[in-house]
Design a protein around this motif. Structure first.
Motif, PDB file in Angstrom:
ATOM      1  N   VAL A 280       0.869  -1.169   0.000  1.00 35.64           N
ATOM      2  CA  VAL A 280       0.000   0.000   0.000  1.00 35.64           C
ATOM      3  C   VAL A 280       0.907   1.219   0.000  1.00 35.64           C
ATOM      4  N   ALA A 281       0.881   1.995  -1.069  1.00 35.88           N
ATOM      5  CA  ALA A 281       1.748   3.164  -1.183  1.00 35.88           C
ATOM      6  C   ALA A 281       0.892   4.414  -1.038  1.00 35.88           C
ATOM      7  N   ASP A 282       1.043   5.120   0.089  1.00 36.12           N
ATOM      8  CA  ASP A 282       0.220   6.287   0.370  1.00 36.12           C
ATOM      9  C   ASP A 282       0.972   7.546  -0.052  1.00 36.12           C
ATOM     10  N   GLU A 283       0.588   8.141  -1.152  1.00 29.13           N
ATOM     11  CA  GLU A 283       1.240   9.344  -1.692  1.00 29.13           C
ATOM     12  C   GLU A 283       2.762   9.208  -1.677  1.00 29.13           C
ATOM     13  N   PRO A 284       3.323   8.151  -2.265  1.00 33.07           N
ATOM     14  CA  PRO A 284       4.766   7.928  -2.108  1.00 33.07           C
ATOM     15  C   PRO A 284       5.639   8.960  -2.800  1.00 33.07           C
ATOM     16  N   VAL A 285       5.116   9.677  -3.769  1.00 36.96           N
ATOM     17  CA  VAL A 285       5.992  10.605  -4.488  1.00 36.96           C
ATOM     18  C   VAL A 285       5.615  12.073  -4.301  1.00 36.96           C
ATOM     19  N   SER A 286       4.613  12.359  -3.477  1.00 40.39           N
ATOM     20  CA  SER A 286       4.175  13.754  -3.419  1.00 40.39           C
ATOM     21  C   SER A 286       5.231  14.657  -2.788  1.00 40.39           C
ATOM     22  N   MET A 287       6.164  14.096  -2.011  1.00 41.91           N
ATOM     23  CA  MET A 287       7.192  14.953  -1.418  1.00 41.91           C
ATOM     24  C   MET A 287       8.542  14.777  -2.102  1.00 41.91           C
ATOM     25  N   VAL A 288       8.529  14.180  -3.268  1.00 44.63           N
ATOM     26  CA  VAL A 288       9.772  13.929  -3.996  1.00 44.63           C
ATOM     27  C   VAL A 288       9.876  14.941  -5.137  1.00 44.63           C
ATOM     28  N   ASP A 289      11.100  15.349  -5.445  1.00 44.38           N
ATOM     29  CA  ASP A 289      11.293  16.306  -6.533  1.00 44.38           C
ATOM     30  C   ASP A 289      10.708  15.791  -7.843  1.00 44.38           C
ATOM     31  N   VAL A 290      10.148  16.720  -8.613  1.00 40.87           N
ATOM     32  CA  VAL A 290       9.451  16.315  -9.834  1.00 40.87           C
ATOM     33  C   VAL A 290      10.314  15.533 -10.807  1.00 40.87           C
ATOM     34  N   SER A 291      11.604  15.882 -10.887  1.00 36.71           N
ATOM     35  CA  SER A 291      12.438  15.206 -11.884  1.00 36.71           C
ATOM     36  C   SER A 291      12.673  13.750 -11.498  1.00 36.71           C
ATOM     37  N   LEU A 292      12.387  13.382 -10.251  1.00 35.19           N
ATOM     38  CA  LEU A 292      12.684  12.028  -9.782  1.00 35.19           C
ATOM     39  C   LEU A 292      11.432  11.176  -9.604  1.00 35.19           C
ATOM     40  N   ARG A 293      10.248  11.801  -9.704  1.00 29.94           N
ATOM     41  CA  ARG A 293       9.012  11.064  -9.418  1.00 29.94           C
ATOM     42  C   ARG A 293       8.856   9.842 -10.299  1.00 29.94           C
ATOM     43  N   ILE A 294       9.056  10.058 -11.606  1.00 29.43           N
ATOM     44  CA  ILE A 294       8.816   8.983 -12.549  1.00 29.43           C
ATOM     45  C   ILE A 294       9.720   7.799 -12.278  1.00 29.43           C
ATOM     46  N   SER A 295      10.973   8.066 -11.867  1.00 30.90           N
ATOM     47  CA  SER A 295      11.881   6.945 -11.652  1.00 30.90           C
ATOM     48  C   SER A 295      11.377   6.073 -10.499  1.00 30.90           C
ATOM     49  N   LEU A 296      10.776   6.701  -9.466  1.00 27.61           N
ATOM     50  CA  LEU A 296      10.222   5.909  -8.358  1.00 27.61           C
ATOM     51  C   LEU A 296       9.006   5.106  -8.811  1.00 27.61           C
ATOM     52  N   LEU A 297       8.161   5.745  -9.614  1.00 27.38           N
ATOM     53  CA  LEU A 297       6.979   5.031 -10.114  1.00 27.38           C
ATOM     54  C   LEU A 297       7.412   3.850 -10.976  1.00 27.38           C
TER      55      LEU A 297
END
Lengths: 334, 334
Positions: free
Chosen positions: B175-192
Motif C-alpha cells: 500500500v503506497a500512500d502518496e509515495p511521491v508527493s514529497m519527492v522532486d518532480v524530476s525524480l518522481r517517474i523513476s520511483l513510479l
C-alpha cells in the motif's frame, strides 16, 4: 513595447554555515515586464524562494545578499534600486507596491486574530490615517473578488479551510493596491479543484488590475495554464528564461527539456515520460563543471564537455529566450 | 481467490466535542485486490483514501464489516497466520523522514524485520540481502547508503529506501500512500517505474493512494482506479476507460480541474468547472442523500433523499442516480 517593472541584476545570496559558504542564489539576472505573469520553476533547493526573498530584501541570517541590484520602476516617478534603500524607505514599498504570498500561506495568519484584524493591521501599518470603515469596505470588495463571503472577516483562521485561507491571504495581499505580487508555491498542498479555482481567481485579478505576478513553484503542470514567461532555476542558477510557449516547445537547456518530459499528465503518451537521472547537486559540493553536467544526457553522450567557465553567462537562443547551455545549438539540433 | 477483500467496511471516528456523533471516514467500502494488480485510489484530502490504506494494513480496524486476507477474516487469524499477513501486506508512507528512525542507521532500521522474521540468519546475511535490494532500487553503491542516517539522505533516496524496506520482506501487496508527493518532480517517474518493475518482476500488487491523477494514470495504466468522495467509493473502472469517459459528475469535475502543462492547450481549458460549489462539505457534517448533491450541477430531488449505491455502468461501477441521464445529455451537447 513592454516596459520593465523590475530588473534584477547579478543578485547573489550566500549562506555561511559551519565555516562553509553556499550560494543559494548565484548571480541571477532577469527582467520582469509590467503586466506579465512570470513563472519561476525549480526543484526544492534550487533557489527560487531565496531569489524572491532576495528581491524583497527578506533574507534572514545566516543568509546575506552579497551583490546585485534590484531596480524597481514605479507607476510614476524615477526607478529606484531597492537594494540601496534604508529599511524605513523599503518599508514604504513593501506591501504598497511589492507584496508577497508565502508558501504554506495557511500558516501565515495569526491564530488569535480575526481575519478583519489582519486587514486593519496591515493597512494601518502603512497608512495610519485610513478610516476603519474604509479599509473594511475595501476588504469586503476584495473578498468578493476571491469569492468569499463577508462573514469571513469575523472568523478566526482555524475556522477556514485551506483553500479559504489561501484566498483570504490573496485578498489581504491586495489591500494596498500593489503593483507587483510574488506568489511562492500558491497552490501547493491544495486539492486540484481548489487549485483550479485559485488559478482562475488570480487570472481574473491580474486582468482587472493589470497586476504583475511572479509565481514560483515546483509544479510544472500549472505553469502552462497561467504563465506568460518562464524562468527555470537549477542549483542556485537561472538556467533558462523565455516566453512560455517557446520554452515548452523548444527548450534550449537540457534541464528544461528534461523537466517538460518528467511530468505525467492525463493526455500524454505514458511511454514517452522519462525521469532525469541522478539527484540535484549539494550546493556545498558543486561539481567543477557545468552544474547540470552529471545528470545531462548531452554530457553523457559526449556532445558537450560541460565546461564550467562557459556556463557563467546566459546565451540568447530563440527570440527573447536565454539559456545557460553554451552547446544548445549542437544539443538540440540532433 | 482474491488476495485481500474488504466486505462492506466502515470506519467511524468519534467526534470529541459531541460523543454521540459518529464521523464516517470510510463507509460501506467493498474492494477486492487480486494478486499482481495495481489499483489507484484517488480523491481529495478528507475523502478517506488514507483510512482505506490503513484498514488494508490493519492499522485501523473496521467499525463495521470485515477485512479478509486470502478468504479469511483478519480477526480470526491467529499467531502464525496473522504474522504471515503482516509480512505479506506492507506500506510505504508519504513522509519518508517521519517513517525512518532518526537515531538509527538505515541498516539498523532495515535489518530488524529481516532478523525478527528469520528471513536472514545473521547480520552478514541481512547486509547482503539489503545490498542486493538497494542495487535493484538504484541506491548504488549500497554500502554508502546502509551506513547512513536518514537526515544524510535526500527525499528521493529515503523514498527508495522505504520501497526497499517494503520489498525486503517479500510481500504480496504494497500500500503506497502518496509515495511521491514529497519527492522532486524530476525524480518522481523513476520511483513510479521502480514500483511498476516490482509489480512485473515479483507479481506484487499495489494500492497506489494519491490525489494526483497524472501519476495514477502513469503507474496504473493497465490497472484499475477507485475514486473516493467523503468516505465512499463513487466510481471504479479500468483506469483509461474511466479517464476517457468519467461517469460520476464529481470525477468529471476532478479530471477537468487537472492542469495541463502544455501552454498551447490553454485555450481548451474550461472557463467553468461543472460544479455548483467549490468547497467540499466537512465529513463531520455530511449532507443527506448523495454526498455530492450540494455541489452537483445535475442534482434532482432524488439525490437529496436517497444515497445512491454502486451499480454497473459501461463496464465499471458508479454511485450516481442520474448517470444515464447525464451521459445522454452530454451526448446531446447539453
Amino acid at each position: 513595447m513592454p516596459t520593465p517593472i523590475l530588473e534584477v541584476k547579478n543578485l547573489t545570496v550566500e549562506f555561511s554555515l559551519h565555516g562553509r559558504t553556499i550560494r543559494a542564489c548565484d548571480n541571477v539576472s532577469l527582467t520582469i515586464n509590467r503586466g506579465e505573469i512570470v513563472g519561476i520553476i525549480g526543484e526544492s533547493g534550487s533557489g527560487k524562494t531565496t531569489l524572491v526573498s532576495g528581491i524583497l530584501n527578506l533574507i534572514q541570517a545566516p543568509g546575506k545578499i552579497t551583490s546585485g541590484e534590484v531596480i524597481y520602476h514605479p507607476r510614476s516617478g524615477e526607478p529606484v534600486d531597492l537594494r540601496k534603500l534604508s529599511p524605513e524607505q523599503f518599508a514604504k514599498h513593501r506591501w504598497t507596491n511589492l507584496t508577497t504570498v508565502f508558501q504554506a500561506a495557511q500558516n501565515v495568519m495569526n491564530p488569535s486574530l480575526r481575519v478583519k484584524e489582519h486587514f486593519l493591521e496591515t493597512a494601518w501599518a502603512h497608512e495610519p490615517n485610513l478610516k476603519e470603515e474604509e479599509i473594511l469596505s475595501k476588504a469586503r470588495d476584495l473578498l468578493s473578488k476571491v469569492r468569499l463571503e463577508d462573514r469571513v472577516l469575523d472568523c478566526y483562521p482555524h475556522q477556514l479551510s485551506g483553500g479559504m485561507k489561501q484566498r483570504t491571504i490573496i485578498a489581504l495581499s491586495l489591500i494596498l493596491n500593489p503593483d507587483i505580487i510574488f506568489l511562492d508555491e500558491p497552490t501547493t498542498a491544495l486539492d486540484v479543484i481548489t487549485q483550479w479555482y485559485i488559478l482562475e481567481i488570480l487570472k481574473g485579478i491580474q486582468k482587472e488590475y493589470g497586476l504583475t505576478m511572479v509565481f514560483s513553484t515546483h509544479d510544472v503542470s500549472i505553469i502552462g495554464s497561467i504563465v506568460d514567461r518562464l524562468g527555470v532555476m537549477y542549483a542556485g542558477q537561472l538556467v533558462e528564461y523565455g516566453p512560455v510557449l517557446t520554452m515548452f516547445k523548444q527548450p534550449t537547456h537540457p534541464y528544461t527539456a528534461g523537466l517538460m518530459t518528467a511530468i505525467p499528465s492525463l493526455r500524454d503518451d505514458v511511454t514517452k515520460r522519462k525521469a532525469i537521472p541522478g539527484n540535484p547537486p549539494d550546493l556545498a559540493k558543486l561539481p567543477d563543471s557545468c552544474r547540470f553536467a552529471p545528470r545531462c544526457f548531452a554530457h553523457a553522450q559526449g556532445l558537450c564537455a560541460g565546461d564550467k567557465a562557459a556556463t557563467e553567462r546566459l546565451y540568447p537562443s530563440h527570440p527573447e529566450q536565454y539559456t545557460r547551455c553554451y552547446s544548445w545549438e549542437k544539443v538540440f539540433k540532433s | 481467490m482474491s488476495l485481500v477483500k474488504l466486505e462492506n467496511v466502515s470506519v467511524y471516528f468519534k467526534n470529541e466535542k459531541n460523543p454521540k456523533q459518529q464521523i464516517g471516514a470510510l463507509v460501506g467500502m467493498n474492494l477486492e485486490i487480486e494478486p499482481g494488480e495495481i489499483i489507484a485510489v484517488v480523491g481529495e484530502s478528507g475523502c478517506g483514501k488514507t483510512t482505506l490504506g490503513k484498514v488494508i494494513t490493519d492499522i485501523y480496524q473496521p467499525t463495521e464489516g470485515r477485512m479478509l486476507y486470502k478468504g479469511k477474516d483478519l480477526r480470526t487469524l491467529k499467531g502464525k497466520e496473522y504474522r504471515e499477513y503482516r509480512l505479506a501486506v506492507q506500506m510505504i508512507h508519504q513522509d519518508s523522514y517521519a517513517a525512518l528512525n532518526p537515531n538509527r542507521t538505515i541498516f539498523q532500521s532495515l535489518s530488524l524485520p529481516l532478523l525478527q522474521h528469520k528471513l536472514a540468519r545473521n547480520q552478514r546475511q541481512a547486509w547482503d540481502q539489503l545490498s542486493e535490494l538497494f542495487n535493484d532500487v538504484g541506491l548504488t553503491p549500497p554500502e554508502q547508503f546502509l551506513s547512513k542516517y536518514p537526515h544524510q539522505l535526500s527525499g528521493g533516496q529515503r523514498q527508495r529506501i522505504l520501497l526497499a524496506r517494503a520489498l525486503s520482506v517479500k510481500p504480496s501487496l504494497i500500500v503506497a500512500d502518496e509515495p511521491v508527493s514529497m519527492v522532486d518532480v524530476s525524480l518522481r517517474i523513476s520511483l513510479l517505474d521502480l514500483m511498476a518493475r516490482a509489480n512485473k518482476k515479483h507479481g506484487i500488487s499495489f494500492v497506489y493512494i494519491t490525489h494526483d491523477l497524472g501519476t495514477a494514470r502513469y503507474i496504473a495504466h493497465h490497472g484499475r482506479i477507485a475514486v473516493m468522495y467523503l468516505g465512499r467509493m463513487i466510481e471504479t473502472n479500468q483506469i483509461q476507460a474511466a479517464l476517457d469517459a468519467p461517469a460520476h459528475p464529481y470525477f468529471h469535475a476532478l479530471i477537468s480541474a487537472v492542469p495541463e502543462a502544455d501552454p498551447t492547450l490553454r485555450e481548451g481549458r474550461l472557463t467553468q468547472l461543472p460544479l455548483r460549489s467549490f468547497d467540499m462539505p466537512s465529513v463531520t457534517n455530511a449532507p443527506p442523500g448523495c454526498k455530492f448533491h450540494p455541489r452537483c450541477p445535475y442534482a434532482e430531488a432524488v439525490c437529496e433523499q436517497e444515497e445512491p449505491r454502486l451499480r454497473e455502468f459501461k463496464g465499471g461501477l458508479v454511485a450516481c442516480h442520474l448517470v444515464e441521464k447525464i451521459r445522454a445529455g452530454a451526448l446531446n451537447g447539453e
